[in-house]
Design a protein around this motif. Structure first.
Motif, PDB file in Angstrom:
ATOM      1  N   PHE A 346       0.815  -1.237   0.051  1.00  0.00           N
ATOM      2  CA  PHE A 346       0.019  -0.082  -0.120  1.00  0.00           C
ATOM      3  C   PHE A 346       0.900   1.206   0.028  1.00  0.00           C
ATOM      4  O   PHE A 346       1.746   1.283   0.830  1.00  0.00           O
ATOM      5  CB  PHE A 346      -0.857   0.008   1.398  1.00  0.00           C
ATOM      6  N   GLY A 347       0.634   2.171  -1.028  1.00  0.00           N
ATOM      7  CA  GLY A 347       1.270   3.360  -1.169  1.00  0.00           C
ATOM      8  C   GLY A 347       1.043   4.305  -2.218  1.00  0.00           C
ATOM      9  O   GLY A 347       0.136   3.940  -2.726  1.00  0.00           O
ATOM     10  N   ILE A 348       1.979   5.170  -2.645  1.00  0.00           N
ATOM     11  CA  ILE A 348       1.744   6.113  -3.462  1.00  0.00           C
ATOM     12  C   ILE A 348       3.209   6.239  -4.302  1.00  0.00           C
ATOM     13  O   ILE A 348       4.292   6.379  -3.604  1.00  0.00           O
ATOM     14  CB  ILE A 348       1.595   7.443  -3.164  1.00  0.00           C
ATOM     15  N   GLU A 349       3.180   5.739  -5.471  1.00  0.00           N
ATOM     16  CA  GLU A 349       4.523   5.986  -6.275  1.00  0.00           C
ATOM     17  C   GLU A 349       4.010   6.495  -7.627  1.00  0.00           C
ATOM     18  O   GLU A 349       3.528   6.057  -8.474  1.00  0.00           O
ATOM     19  CB  GLU A 349       5.123   4.491  -6.394  1.00  0.00           C
ATOM     20  N   VAL A 354       6.953  10.916  -6.439  1.00  0.00           N
ATOM     21  CA  VAL A 354       6.514  10.502  -5.153  1.00  0.00           C
ATOM     22  C   VAL A 354       6.885   9.100  -4.889  1.00  0.00           C
ATOM     23  O   VAL A 354       6.528   8.197  -5.941  1.00  0.00           O
ATOM     24  CB  VAL A 354       5.002  10.686  -4.893  1.00  0.00           C
ATOM     25  N   LYS A 355       7.220   8.797  -3.727  1.00  0.00           N
ATOM     26  CA  LYS A 355       7.470   7.261  -3.274  1.00  0.00           C
ATOM     27  C   LYS A 355       7.303   7.185  -1.825  1.00  0.00           C
ATOM     28  O   LYS A 355       8.138   7.611  -1.157  1.00  0.00           O
ATOM     29  CB  LYS A 355       8.949   6.996  -3.602  1.00  0.00           C
ATOM     30  N   TRP A 356       6.090   6.800  -1.662  1.00  0.00           N
ATOM     31  CA  TRP A 356       5.813   6.750  -0.209  1.00  0.00           C
ATOM     32  C   TRP A 356       4.728   5.475   0.435  1.00  0.00           C
ATOM     33  O   TRP A 356       3.922   5.156  -0.391  1.00  0.00           O
ATOM     34  CB  TRP A 356       5.075   7.999   0.167  1.00  0.00           C
ATOM     35  N   SER A 357       5.245   5.073   1.520  1.00  0.00           N
ATOM     36  CA  SER A 357       4.413   3.913   1.815  1.00  0.00           C
ATOM     37  C   SER A 357       4.562   3.982   3.399  1.00  0.00           C
ATOM     38  O   SER A 357       5.603   4.290   3.933  1.00  0.00           O
ATOM     39  CB  SER A 357       4.721   2.578   1.505  1.00  0.00           C
ATOM     40  N   PRO A 358       3.424   3.928   4.399  1.00  0.00           N
ATOM     41  CA  PRO A 358       3.606   3.652   5.847  1.00  0.00           C
ATOM     42  C   PRO A 358       4.780   2.566   6.417  1.00  0.00           C
ATOM     43  O   PRO A 358       5.213   2.765   7.410  1.00  0.00           O
ATOM     44  CB  PRO A 358       2.369   2.933   6.228  1.00  0.00           C
ATOM     45  N   VAL A 359       5.317   1.713   5.370  1.00  0.00           N
ATOM     46  CA  VAL A 359       6.252   0.999   5.880  1.00  0.00           C
ATOM     47  C   VAL A 359       7.749   1.538   6.078  1.00  0.00           C
ATOM     48  O   VAL A 359       8.589   1.082   6.514  1.00  0.00           O
ATOM     49  CB  VAL A 359       6.458  -0.269   4.742  1.00  0.00           C
ATOM     50  N   ILE A 394       1.421   0.050  -4.519  1.00  0.00           N
ATOM     51  CA  ILE A 394       2.570  -0.848  -4.716  1.00  0.00           C
ATOM     52  C   ILE A 394       2.507  -2.027  -5.131  1.00  0.00           C
ATOM     53  O   ILE A 394       1.947  -3.170  -4.649  1.00  0.00           O
ATOM     54  CB  ILE A 394       3.210  -0.835  -3.088  1.00  0.00           C
ATOM     55  N   TRP A 395       2.692  -2.141  -6.651  1.00  0.00           N
ATOM     56  CA  TRP A 395       2.440  -3.340  -7.425  1.00  0.00           C
ATOM     57  C   TRP A 395       3.368  -4.516  -7.251  1.00  0.00           C
ATOM     58  O   TRP A 395       4.568  -4.234  -6.962  1.00  0.00           O
ATOM     59  CB  TRP A 395       2.054  -2.834  -8.795  1.00  0.00           C
ATOM     60  N   PRO A 396       2.982  -5.584  -7.624  1.00  0.00           N
ATOM     61  CA  PRO A 396       3.782  -6.749  -7.694  1.00  0.00           C
ATOM     62  C   PRO A 396       4.861  -6.539  -8.539  1.00  0.00           C
ATOM     63  O   PRO A 396       4.633  -6.029  -9.853  1.00  0.00           O
ATOM     64  CB  PRO A 396       2.849  -8.134  -7.758  1.00  0.00           C
ATOM     65  N   GLU A 397       6.165  -7.016  -8.155  1.00  0.00           N
ATOM     66  CA  GLU A 397       7.453  -6.361  -8.954  1.00  0.00           C
ATOM     67  C   GLU A 397       8.262  -7.627  -9.613  1.00  0.00           C
ATOM     68  O   GLU A 397       8.344  -8.564  -8.829  1.00  0.00           O
ATOM     69  CB  GLU A 397       8.232  -5.549  -8.030  1.00  0.00           C
TER      70      GLU A 397
END
Length: 409
Positions: A346-349, A354-359, A394-397
């Protein structure tokens, strides 16, 4: 039991508060009843799955995972709505108090809720609610190929333009769409990399989870082979085993499955990849993680027999190992490959913006390429999913890393 009572009470209070926004925004009773029915259905399913549902000893089975996902979506909607309502209620209390002191009436009364604010609250709350549902339906299989070119001054000449495909965190026990997984496996093979490296967490809990997918992942192909390491979930530590012998057998079974699929499993060990007279050292450690995770990784053992000046690629599941041990180790590790964080799914990229996630509040190095002291790490965002059965932002990579020798065209 007390925890359940407290949780259910809080959930009902949140639902009741959120219902006020719906009543203010809509004049149709069926809308209220639909919201109440959906809230009860989500809660009932969650309570059932975690109390009376099938319990095979696993911490989070697939039905429980989906129950958790729907609950998170509903509570996110409720919390955002409540934030707006609570802010307005503070204003209403202040207005009512002023009216009581300075107004002509001696009675205390609250101003009515503003309909436009309730509509705004619901509209904003609907965005993450819808995103979380989308993440469960499609986002978890929105596979992305992320490519990186990394330059090194001391890369052996024969390995200039050498291509690595890294995958991590399959969590095969969560898979529920074979066609999507087949597509992803084909996508990996389409990269035509020299080597495929898997950096841990093949399963959620038990080796049997990989059995239905064994033949499919056996089709992964690379000229110089496939190599793997273990992640924290691969040891079966999150299952209530009747005996330690059963847990050991489970791990042995998983090791056997990896061998059947053609993966060379590195357990605090190393291999040399050779091209003519040039070579690079591929090092693999068992899981080593900060904060209560298993610390079976032994870097010194893994590099025993490796020359200090060898070009080294390290596979270590948890990026906290890189931060706490690898960066300042006596040897120089040119590239470390990790996973584990999932980017929290989960996040915003937005690349370049922007590159952000609570992790990020838990892991300093949580997704993508980082450099410290002339050493690189790639933290793969993960192939599968766990816990929340989806991905948002945050998609599978599938990581594709091309090694380059500085100064060579």
């Amino acid at each position: 039991m007390l925890r359940w009572i407290v949780f259910i009470a809080i959930y009902f209070m949140m639902g009741y508060y959120s219902l006020q926004a719906i009543k203010t925004a809509s004049r149709f009773p069926w809308v209220y009843f639909a919201f109440m029915a959906l809230s009860l259905l989500v809660l009932g399913n969650f309570v059932y799955q975690f109390t009376f549902g099938i319990n095979d000893g696993r911490v989070l089975s697939r039905p429980r995972s989906y129950a958790f996902g729907f609950l998170i979506a509903m509570m996110t909607f409720q919390i955002i709505t409540i934030i707006f309502l609570f802010s307005e209620d503070i204003f209403r209390l202040i207005s009512g108090g002023i009216q009581r002191v300075f107004g002509s009436s001696s009675e205390f009364s609250l101003p009515a809720r503003r309909r436009f604010l309730s509509i705004m609250a619901m509209g904003i709350a609907a965005v993450p609610f819808g995103a979380l549902l989308y993440g469960m339906y499609r986002g978890k299989y929105n596979f992305q190929v992320l490519s990186y070119d990394l330059e090194f001054e001391d890369l052996p000449d024969a390995f200039h333009n050498y291509q690595i495909t890294q995958i991590s965190d399959l969590h095969s026990g969560s898979f529920d769409n074979r066609k999507k997984i087949e597509y992803a496996v084909n996508l990996i093979n389409e990269q035509q990399s020299d080597v495929i490296l898997f950096t841990g967490d093949m399963v959620n809990n038990v080796a049997l989870e990989m059995e239905p997918w064994k033949a499919l992942f056996s089709t992964l192909n690379a000229k110089d082979g496939k190599f793997s390491i273990l992640g924290n979930h691969d040891y079966g530590d999150y299952v209530k085993w009747e005996t330690t012998a059963l847990q050991k057998q489970n791990l042995d079974d998983l090791k056997g499955i990896q061998a059947e699929m053609g993966f060379d499993l590195l357990l605090n060990d190393h291999r040399y990849l050779q091209k003519g007279k040039d070579k690079l050292a591929l090092v693999g450690v068992e899981n080593w993680g900060r904060g209560g995770f298993k610390k079976a990784g032994d870097l010194n053992k893994a590099v025993s027999g490796i020359h200090e000046n060898d070009f080294k690629i390290l596979m270590s599941h948890d990026p906290s190992h890189w931060e706490d041990v690898v960066i300042h180790h006596d040897y120089h590790y040119h590239l470390t490959l990790s996973g584990h964080t999932h980017g929290m799914q989960f996040g915003i990229e937005i690349p370049g913006w922007v590159k952000w996630s609570p992790v990020k509040w838990r892991y300093k190095y949580w997704a993508g390429i980082y450099e410290e002291l002339g050493q690189y790490i790639n933290v793969n965002r993960g192939f599968g999913f766990l816990g929340y059965p989806g991905r948002v932002g945050i998609w599978p990579e599938i990581s594709v890393i091309r090694l380059k020798k500085k100064g060579m065209a």
